[in-house]
Design a protein around this motif. Sequence first.
Motif, short mmCIF file in Angstrom:
data_model
loop_
_atom_site.label_atom_id
_atom_site.label_comp_id
_atom_site.label_asym_id
_atom_site.label_seq_id
_atom_site.Cartn_x
_atom_site.Cartn_y
_atom_site.Cartn_z
N ALA A 175 116.83 5.84 11.33
CA ALA A 175 117.53 4.57 11.21
C ALA A 175 116.93 3.75 10.09
O ALA A 175 115.79 3.32 10.18
CB ALA A 175 117.44 3.81 12.52
N PRO A 176 117.67 3.55 9.05
CA PRO A 176 117.14 2.83 7.92
C PRO A 176 116.99 1.35 8.20
O PRO A 176 116.15 0.70 7.62
CB PRO A 176 118.17 3.07 6.81
N VAL A 177 117.80 0.80 9.06
CA VAL A 177 117.73 -0.63 9.33
C VAL A 177 117.82 -0.86 10.83
O VAL A 177 118.20 0.03 11.59
CB VAL A 177 118.88 -1.37 8.63
N ASP B 70 120.25 -8.61 0.02
CA ASP B 70 120.30 -10.00 0.45
C ASP B 70 120.54 -10.08 1.94
O ASP B 70 119.91 -10.86 2.66
CB ASP B 70 121.42 -10.72 -0.31
N VAL B 71 121.47 -9.27 2.41
CA VAL B 71 121.81 -9.28 3.83
C VAL B 71 120.62 -8.82 4.66
O VAL B 71 120.25 -9.43 5.66
CB VAL B 71 123.03 -8.39 4.10
N GLY C 213 115.47 -10.38 8.00
CA GLY C 213 114.03 -10.16 8.14
C GLY C 213 113.60 -8.78 7.73
O GLY C 213 112.44 -8.43 7.90
N GLU C 214 114.52 -8.01 7.19
CA GLU C 214 114.15 -6.67 6.76
C GLU C 214 113.71 -6.71 5.30
O GLU C 214 114.51 -6.50 4.39
CB GLU C 214 115.34 -5.72 6.91
N ASP D 224 108.38 -4.30 9.75
CA ASP D 224 107.63 -4.33 8.48
C ASP D 224 108.49 -3.79 7.37
O ASP D 224 108.14 -2.82 6.70
CB ASP D 224 106.35 -3.50 8.61
N GLY D 225 109.61 -4.41 7.17
CA GLY D 225 110.47 -3.94 6.11
C GLY D 225 111.50 -2.96 6.62
O GLY D 225 111.69 -2.82 7.81
N ILE D 226 112.19 -2.34 5.70
CA ILE D 226 113.18 -1.35 6.08
C ILE D 226 112.45 -0.11 6.57
O ILE D 226 112.20 0.81 5.83
CB ILE D 226 114.09 -0.99 4.89
#
Lengths: 163, 163
Positions: A22-24, A98-99, A104-105, B19-21
């Motif tokens: 899962a990338p996001v 941006d999204v 918070g990612e 902690d980021g993507i």
Amino acid sequence: MRTKSKPSKPRKLPIAHRDGIAPVSQSAEYALRVMTCLARGDQIARTATDLAIEATVPVHYLSKVLRRLVAAGLLSSQKGHGGGFVLARAPSQIRFADVLGAMGEAPVGGRCAFGWGKCDAKAPCPLHPAWTVLSEALQAWAGKTTLADVAAAAPQKRRKRRG
Amino acid sequence: MRTKSKPSKPRKLPIAHRDGIAPVSQSAEYALRVMTCLARGDQIARTATDLAIEATVPVHYLSKVLRRLVAAGLLSSQKGHGGGFVLARAPSQIRFADVLGAMGEAPVGGRCAFGWGKCDAKAPCPLHPAWTVLSEALQAWAGKTTLADVAAAAPQKRRKRRG
DNA sequence: CGGTTTATGGACATCGTGGTCTATTGATGG
DNA sequence: CCATCAATAGACCACGATGTCCATAAACCG
């Protein structure tokens, strides 16, 4: 080789599995969905309920996501009758990054994947090179893709132009 | 009992941020860490405690991760005095995708990012093209990178390389 | 053989994310 | 002005991922 370890009892381990790499996060994905929906329509206000249905997202949870997007300046909101949410900028001016950033990612890179506190090109952890490749690929993707791209792609319904 | 009202905690929005993507779960990252440690050493058995210290992973939790890796056939284990864990194959024969797969992180692709049940090239969701790009980048990375790559990179200790 | 060392297996406890619900505020329209 | 619509705000809960702990099994050593 003493690793017979006969698996007579295939009990599942508590380490769950997500829907793949899962990338996001789920929230970020919801954000991308709803932003996509907005980019694909006209620039008229859409209510949270309306968007939740189209984006297949729990209504009340979506409101939180929308709040974040408003706070980040990506959406404009309008209360009351006839109100709703509109993109604050043109779709081509809103990148996936941006999204994701609004949710918070952060664009990766801050944390050492090996657990070291500090990790840079000078004192790289063993995973550093591999992680850099991955990180750059993700950042390139999030930085290049805009809402205009997804707005143009794959019309959801055949919108027959009357007349 | 979680009825201990925990007030005074300024919980901003419930949408946390990672902690980021984060491309992989914590467990999967632990797995990559420990596999990297094993690939970088000689092929002698390392105990779970030993590995936990080097990989900066909670000992008892790591044991679960190791169990998974053994079950997946990526590691061999040996009980008793002098026992521990060893790579089951040569580092060059263990791809990141194998490790991630052992942790349940399937190589993306199964789920529609837009929430549609079905989503393919024939009936693509609006996010489909963008997600395909991302998915292929991740799969390429996980499929090409092997433990040999991280074993060769960034020597933790000065060690003469042959050739 | 018993004792030590190690992996194995599972029972918890904890925490964050995702998700639901209710109340409030602000805008619109009659 | 009042009714209504819709965003805002946050309390609250469910559940899974993470993390801790302990009992047990197996391999080795004396």
